[in-house]
Design a protein around this motif. Structure first.
Motif, PDB file in Angstrom:
ATOM      1  N   UNK A   7       0.830  -1.202   0.000  1.00  0.00           N
ATOM      2  CA  UNK A   7       0.000   0.000   0.000  1.00  0.00           C
ATOM      3  C   UNK A   7       0.868   1.258   0.000  1.00  0.00           C
ATOM      4  N   UNK A   8       1.910   1.271   0.821  1.00  0.00           N
ATOM      5  CA  UNK A   8       2.819   2.415   0.864  1.00  0.00           C
ATOM      6  C   UNK A   8       3.439   2.654  -0.510  1.00  0.00           C
ATOM      7  N   UNK A   9       3.861   1.606  -1.151  1.00  0.00           N
ATOM      8  CA  UNK A   9       4.472   1.719  -2.474  1.00  0.00           C
ATOM      9  C   UNK A   9       3.484   2.309  -3.487  1.00  0.00           C
ATOM     10  N   UNK A  10       2.254   1.830  -3.448  1.00  0.00           N
ATOM     11  CA  UNK A  10       1.225   2.332  -4.363  1.00  0.00           C
ATOM     12  C   UNK A  10       0.886   3.794  -4.092  1.00  0.00           C
ATOM     13  N   UNK A  11       0.681   4.100  -2.799  1.00  0.00           N
ATOM     14  CA  UNK A  11       0.228   5.442  -2.441  1.00  0.00           C
ATOM     15  C   UNK A  11       1.307   6.508  -2.600  1.00  0.00           C
ATOM     16  N   UNK A  12       2.557   6.110  -2.553  1.00  0.00           N
ATOM     17  CA  UNK A  12       3.632   7.102  -2.644  1.00  0.00           C
ATOM     18  C   UNK A  12       4.346   7.055  -3.985  1.00  0.00           C
ATOM     19  N   UNK A  13       3.750   6.416  -4.943  1.00  0.00           N
ATOM     20  CA  UNK A  13       4.368   6.322  -6.264  1.00  0.00           C
ATOM     21  C   UNK A  13       4.662   7.727  -6.799  1.00  0.00           C
ATOM     22  N   UNK A  14       5.935   8.001  -7.023  1.00  0.00           N
ATOM     23  CA  UNK A  14       6.345   9.287  -7.569  1.00  0.00           C
ATOM     24  C   UNK A  14       6.559  10.381  -6.538  1.00  0.00           C
ATOM     25  N   UNK A  15       6.464  10.041  -5.253  1.00  0.00           N
ATOM     26  CA  UNK A  15       6.712  11.048  -4.210  1.00  0.00           C
ATOM     27  C   UNK A  15       7.328  10.368  -2.984  1.00  0.00           C
ATOM     28  N   UNK A  16       7.846  11.162  -2.077  1.00  0.00           N
ATOM     29  CA  UNK A  16       8.375  10.640  -0.815  1.00  0.00           C
ATOM     30  C   UNK A  16       7.233  10.406   0.155  1.00  0.00           C
ATOM     31  N   UNK A  17       7.388   9.388   0.972  1.00  0.00           N
ATOM     32  CA  UNK A  17       6.391   9.106   2.005  1.00  0.00           C
ATOM     33  C   UNK A  17       6.512  10.120   3.135  1.00  0.00           C
ATOM     34  N   UNK A  18       5.386  10.411   3.747  1.00  0.00           N
ATOM     35  CA  UNK A  18       5.383  11.313   4.904  1.00  0.00           C
ATOM     36  C   UNK A  18       5.793  10.542   6.150  1.00  0.00           C
ATOM     37  N   UNK A  19       6.092  11.275   7.210  1.00  0.00           N
ATOM     38  CA  UNK A  19       6.437  10.645   8.485  1.00  0.00           C
ATOM     39  C   UNK A  19       5.294   9.764   8.981  1.00  0.00           C
ATOM     40  N   UNK A  20       4.071  10.239   8.804  1.00  0.00           N
ATOM     41  CA  UNK A  20       2.905   9.466   9.235  1.00  0.00           C
ATOM     42  C   UNK A  20       2.814   8.163   8.454  1.00  0.00           C
ATOM     43  N   UNK A  21       3.070   8.220   7.154  1.00  0.00           N
ATOM     44  CA  UNK A  21       3.010   7.021   6.321  1.00  0.00           C
ATOM     45  C   UNK A  21       4.120   6.031   6.661  1.00  0.00           C
ATOM     46  N   UNK A  22       5.217   6.513   7.194  1.00  0.00           N
ATOM     47  CA  UNK A  22       6.345   5.643   7.547  1.00  0.00           C
ATOM     48  C   UNK A  22       6.252   5.086   8.967  1.00  0.00           C
ATOM     49  N   UNK A  23       5.300   5.560   9.744  1.00  0.00           N
ATOM     50  CA  UNK A  23       5.214   5.180  11.156  1.00  0.00           C
ATOM     51  C   UNK A  23       5.101   3.671  11.353  1.00  0.00           C
ATOM     52  N   UNK A  24       4.333   2.974  10.502  1.00  0.00           N
ATOM     53  CA  UNK A  24       4.186   1.530  10.676  1.00  0.00           C
ATOM     54  C   UNK A  24       5.529   0.814  10.565  1.00  0.00           C
ATOM     55  N   UNK A  25       6.439   1.336   9.732  1.00  0.00           N
ATOM     56  CA  UNK A  25       7.769   0.739   9.619  1.00  0.00           C
ATOM     57  C   UNK A  25       8.569   0.934  10.901  1.00  0.00           C
ATOM     58  N   UNK A  26       8.522   2.127  11.446  1.00  0.00           N
ATOM     59  CA  UNK A  26       9.217   2.386  12.706  1.00  0.00           C
ATOM     60  C   UNK A  26       8.676   1.497  13.820  1.00  0.00           C
ATOM     61  N   UNK A  27       7.343   1.369  13.870  1.00  0.00           N
ATOM     62  CA  UNK A  27       6.729   0.507  14.882  1.00  0.00           C
ATOM     63  C   UNK A  27       7.177  -0.938  14.713  1.00  0.00           C
ATOM     64  N   UNK A  28       7.206  -1.395  13.482  1.00  0.00           N
ATOM     65  CA  UNK A  28       7.615  -2.771  13.221  1.00  0.00           C
ATOM     66  C   UNK A  28       9.076  -2.994  13.611  1.00  0.00           C
ATOM     67  N   UNK A  29       9.945  -2.099  13.173  1.00  0.00           N
ATOM     68  CA  UNK A  29      11.368  -2.285  13.459  1.00  0.00           C
ATOM     69  C   UNK A  29      11.670  -2.157  14.950  1.00  0.00           C
ATOM     70  N   UNK A  30      10.883  -1.376  15.649  1.00  0.00           N
ATOM     71  CA  UNK A  30      11.044  -1.268  17.104  1.00  0.00           C
ATOM     72  C   UNK A  30      10.729  -2.609  17.773  1.00  0.00           C
ATOM     73  N   UNK A  31       9.749  -3.322  17.237  1.00  0.00           N
ATOM     74  CA  UNK A  31       9.341  -4.593  17.844  1.00  0.00           C
ATOM     75  C   UNK A  31       9.962  -5.815  17.160  1.00  0.00           C
TER      76      UNK A  31
END
Length: 155
Positions: A7-31
């Motif tokens: 979903x992130x790849x689709x929604x950010x096609x052609x632009x950088x992801x926002x901090x909010x959009x990247x939050x799930x990655x930070x949460x995952x890597x934290x755990x």
């Protein structure tokens, strides 16, 4: 996780992801380390967990391993192993949608066909308790939420 990445790849096609959009990655890597540890402990204790569940099922009610007077212990054991493995895998990659969409819907058909659902409460409580015995409280939270989703969807 995989669907979230897609979903992130689709929604950010052609632009950088926002901090909010990247939050799930930070949460995952934290755990992530806790998820790996939980997965490895369940993997290493699988036989002991399933053996204890089967023993306790027999102590509670020997009929839990029978269907129309036929002993289905081997079938129940195989199915519990499959559910535990798939649950641990879904917890590891943080993808409950995969578990629900691909495993549980298929398995629910089997559960209902063989009328296992009448014993789900007992069996899932035993599976949860015996799995928790090998984990820290924080690790247990990760897998118990997945097992409870299984129970809810299969009941």
């Amino acid at each position: 996780m995989l669907k979230s990445l897609e979903r992130l790849s689709r929604e950010t096609d052609g632009r950088y992801a926002t901090d909010v959009e990247l939050q799930f990655l930070e949460d995952y890597f934290t755990s992530m380390q806790k998820r790996i540890s939980t997965y490895e402990k369940i993997r290493d204790a699988e036989t002991k967990i399933i053996d204890k569940v089967e023993k306790q099922k027999q102590e509670i009610n020997p009929e839990l391993s029978k269907l129309n007077e036929r002993d289905i212990t081997d079938i129940c054991r195989r199915n519990m192993i499959a559910i535990l493995r798939c649950s641990a895998g879904a917890m590891l990659i943080s993808d409950l949608d995969y578990l629900r969409d691909n495993i549980l819907i298929w398995y629910r058909t089997i559960v209902r066909a063989y009328q296992y659902d009448r014993h789900d409460d007992t069996i899932y409580k035993l599976l949860e308790n015996n799995t928790k015995a090998y984990l820290t409280p924080e690790e247990a939270k990760l897998i118990i939420s997945v097992l409870q989703l299984n129970h809810t969807l299969l009941s």
